[in-house]
Enzyme design. Structure first.
Site, PDB file in Angstrom:
ATOM      1  N   ASP A  40      -4.846  -8.199   9.058  1.00  0.00           N
ATOM      2  CA  ASP A  40      -3.574  -8.024   9.677  1.00  0.00           C
ATOM      3  C   ASP A  40      -3.564  -6.581  10.110  1.00  0.00           C
ATOM      4  O   ASP A  40      -2.778  -6.396  11.214  1.00  0.00           O
ATOM      5  CB  ASP A  40      -2.486  -8.654   8.961  1.00  0.00           C
ATOM      6  CG  ASP A  40      -2.321  -7.740   7.580  1.00  0.00           C
ATOM      7  OD1 ASP A  40      -3.270  -7.240   6.972  1.00  0.00           O
ATOM      8  OD2 ASP A  40      -0.989  -7.843   6.847  1.00  0.00           O
ATOM      9  N   CYS A  96       0.782  -1.246   0.125  1.00  0.00           N
ATOM     10  CA  CYS A  96      -0.182   0.037   0.168  1.00  0.00           C
ATOM     11  C   CYS A  96       0.772   1.102   0.038  1.00  0.00           C
ATOM     12  O   CYS A  96       2.025   1.219   0.097  1.00  0.00           O
ATOM     13  CB  CYS A  96      -0.954  -0.059   1.193  1.00  0.00           C
ATOM     14  SG  CYS A  96      -1.857  -1.370   1.436  1.00  0.00           S
ATOM     15  N   SER A 108      10.355 -13.725  -4.575  1.00  0.00           N
ATOM     16  CA  SER A 108      11.573 -13.490  -5.305  1.00  0.00           C
ATOM     17  C   SER A 108      12.718 -13.813  -4.541  1.00  0.00           C
ATOM     18  O   SER A 108      12.621 -13.983  -3.412  1.00  0.00           O
ATOM     19  CB  SER A 108      11.657 -12.027  -5.752  1.00  0.00           C
ATOM     20  OG  SER A 108      11.911 -10.967  -4.690  1.00  0.00           O
ATOM     21  N   GLY A 109      13.937 -14.028  -5.104  1.00  0.00           N
ATOM     22  CA  GLY A 109      15.109 -14.542  -4.287  1.00  0.00           C
ATOM     23  C   GLY A 109      16.042 -13.557  -3.828  1.00  0.00           C
ATOM     24  O   GLY A 109      17.287 -13.765  -3.374  1.00  0.00           O
TER      25      GLY A 109
END
Length: 616
Positions: free
Chosen positions: A96, A2, A364-365
């Site tokens: 959350d 956001c 992603s890594g």
């Protein structure tokens, strides 16, 4: 993810609601699904939402049950359901965000240490008048602020702050040297004068009178904290922690995909994510995305497709062309808020745009190389440390002569010599040496290398990378290029539990018998074909060396040597011309230096010459 923003005035003047709405417009790409604001006299808070969890609820800004605290939150808390069960709070949503608010209400801002995930948020206490800005431990998500005697202005991106200041952005010339040395500016500074970053793992609290305090709520394990055990036990611990991290990163009420380059890190994440999905009963394959460049030197599509077939993913290839750079560079500079420091960023942005057509979240890594010694430079960590013991002037001069004598094809050797010449751990990512920056700026400076507490050279190199390169370069880039497409990026390797484990492991399981990232590769061998695990590291590379001698050469010269060049106004034009000439004639491969200068040029044109930020 956001967009968050806010204004806190200290002179009791009411906040201009129009200014808040201007910030929201700038941040719309971060949250295209919903937006709202909260204003009370001298305080205003805004939020733009990308809905990932509790899609129909959890609107922000959110006020606590007693009305005392107001929260604007960016990120995902993966353990929110467990925290919810532990908190005595009258919850009214399923998401959350309210768990973060309840945690702050019950325990204060430093209770961010209870949160598992990636986050940046601001919480305002209406009773005390204090505003706290909080950023996640590793700096996955951004948070910036401007503070003077009149007001605090904060936002997810600097350009939203510029929209409020109502003045032309100004270059912080003290940070220009830092950018030329590191392709990034280290927290808390930025290239914008007066705008600062909240450091990773910190809380910045600003009182009702404008007094700011900056304090950490999390730090890396001490160098003295070492996990003892066999190398095989280390492999088991890393696999268990990575599985937990991937399980956590799959928490979402929308589809989650993954980038798949065909390298070890992305391939291992995809394999474990697919296994976790199957164990959860899902029959839908993971959507994966890979970039291709039409250049066999950097083409990894065969490897990514092999992993896709092995794991069983829904695979998508995205072709990246030189024209993509010309057409999107300024637009993506606006999104980046800084020079687009890596050529791969534009390719990642194209990849994110393609992925957003299928999913809202990608794994992603990022982080694996920094945690586990994956870059080739880690084999030379001890040599770099030893070089620092030699007299600086003699060492630098000799290695500089040797580096300039190498042919263009020996690019990696030249990088190594430059780094040994500086004898700083951070120099391995530096596009320019100290001597070259002096020539470009026409000034000289002497700065001793920063040495963090460490137990050996590899540990020092890793801690240096996590202190600077990872948050200020890799993660900033990843956030901006994904959010340009309204896509959430999640790097499982940066789950703080895995990070803490990595820094308790001995360096001998990271670089072992000359093999980098040994412990991760041993995990990967349990899940991937050997030809994926054992192949040389390529990295996410763009064939700029050829492009700057072909399709992009005239563009580079026009921008850097034209009469309206921003770079020409702040750097020595002759030194810039020498770099271009050396590359064109094939004397040296100067692609990264040319890119560094061009990115600075595009940033200057986008922000310093355009106070209206029309590049958006």
């Amino acid at each position: 993810m956001c967009g968050i923003a806010g204004i806190r005035r200290f002179d009791d003047r009411p906040v201009d609601e129009g200014a808040l709405r201007a910030m929201m417009r700038v941040l719309h790409h971060r949250g295209p699904d919903d937006e709202d604001l909260w204003v009370e006299g001298p305080v205003g808070i805004a939020h733009t939402r990308l809905s990932i969890i509790d899609l129909g609820g959890s609107r922000q800004p959110m006020t606590s049950d007693d009305g005392r605290h107001v929260l604007t939150f960016n990120g995902e808390i993966f353990n929110y359901q467990q925290l919810r069960e532990q908190l005595d709070y009258p919850f009214v949503t399923r998401g959350d965000t309210e768990v973060v608010l309840a945690t702050m209400v019950r325990h204060g801002a430093h209770a961010a240490s209870d949160l598992l995930g990636q986050f940046a948020f601001a919480v305002h206490d209406r009773a005390s008048g204090a505003t706290s800005l909080v950023r996640d431990r590793l700096g996955v998500l951004p948070l910036y602020y401007y503070l003077d005697e009149h007001q605090l202005v904060f936002a997810s991106e600097p350009k939203a702050i510029l929209a409020v200041l109502g003045e032309r952005a100004r270059l912080d010339r003290e940070q220009l040297r830092t950018y030329l040395r590191a392709r990034a500016v280290h927290a808390p500074a930025t290239l914008f004068e007066g705008i600062r970053k909240v450091p990773p793992g910190h809380v910045v609290t600003v009182s009702a009178t404008g007094r700011a305090t900056v304090a950490p709520y999390w730090t890396l394990p001490s160098p003295d904290e070492v996990e003892h055990g066999t190398p095989e036990e280390a492999v088991d611990r890393v696999e268990a922690a990575l599985r937990d991290a991937i399980d956590a990163s799959l928490v979402a009420d929308v589809p989650v995909g993954a980038y798949l380059s065909g390298g070890v890190d992305s391939s291992l994440i995809v394999a474990l994510a697919a296994a976790a999905r199957r164990e959860a009963g899902s029959t839908t394959p993971v959507a994966t995305f890979a970039a291709e460049f039409g250049d066999p030197r950097v083409d990894e599509t065969a490897h990514s497709e092999l992993v896709s077939r092995t794991v069983g993913t829904d695979h998508h290839r995205v072709l990246i062309r030189p024209d993509d750079f010309r057409e999107t560079w300024q637009h993506l500079t606006w999104h980046r808020d800084a020079p687009v420091s890596e050529p791969a960023d534009i390719a990642v942005a194209q990849l994110a745009t393609a992925a957003r057509q299928h999913v809202k979240v990608v794994l992603s890594g990022e982080g694996s190389d920094e945690l586990f010694g994956g870059y080739p430079k880690y084999r030379f960590a001890h040599a770099t440390a030893l070089a620092g013991r030699l007299p600086a002037s003699a060492r630098a001069a000799a290695l500089r002569r040797l580096e300039r004598a190498l042919p263009a094809s020996r690019g990696k050797a030249r990088i190594g010599l430059r780094s040994l010449g500086g004898a700083r751990m951070e120099d391995w990512f530096a596009p320019f040496t100290v001597h070259e920056v002096d020539a470009l700026l026409g000034t000289t400076t002497s700065r001793p290398p920063r040495v963090l507490p460490h137990r050996d050279a590899i540990d020092l190199m890793a801690r240096t990378d996590l202190d600077t390169w990872l948050p200020d370069n890799l993660l900033e880039r990843g956030d901006r290029m994904s959010m340009a497409a309204s896509l959430e990026l999640r790097p499982p390797f940066l789950d703080h539990r895995l990070v803490e484990l990595a820094f308790r492991l001995p360096s001998s399981v990271k670089v072992r018998d000359g093999q980098t990232k040994w412990v991760v590769k041993q995990v990967a061998r349990r899940h991937l074909p050997e030809q994926i695990v054992s192949r040389p590291k390529v990295g996410f590379r763009v064939p700029l060396d050829a492009w700057f001698r072909g399709e992009l050469e005239s563009m580079a010269r026009d921008l850097l040597q034209g009469t309206e060049s921003f770079v020409g106004g702040v750097l020595d034009t002759r030194a810039v011309g020498d770099i271009l000439d050396d590359h064109t004639r094939g004397r040296r491969d100067e692609e990264i230096r040319i890119w560094t200068l061009l990115s600075l040029e595009m940033w200057g044109r986008t922000f310093l010459a355009d106070p209206a930020l029309a590049a958006s």
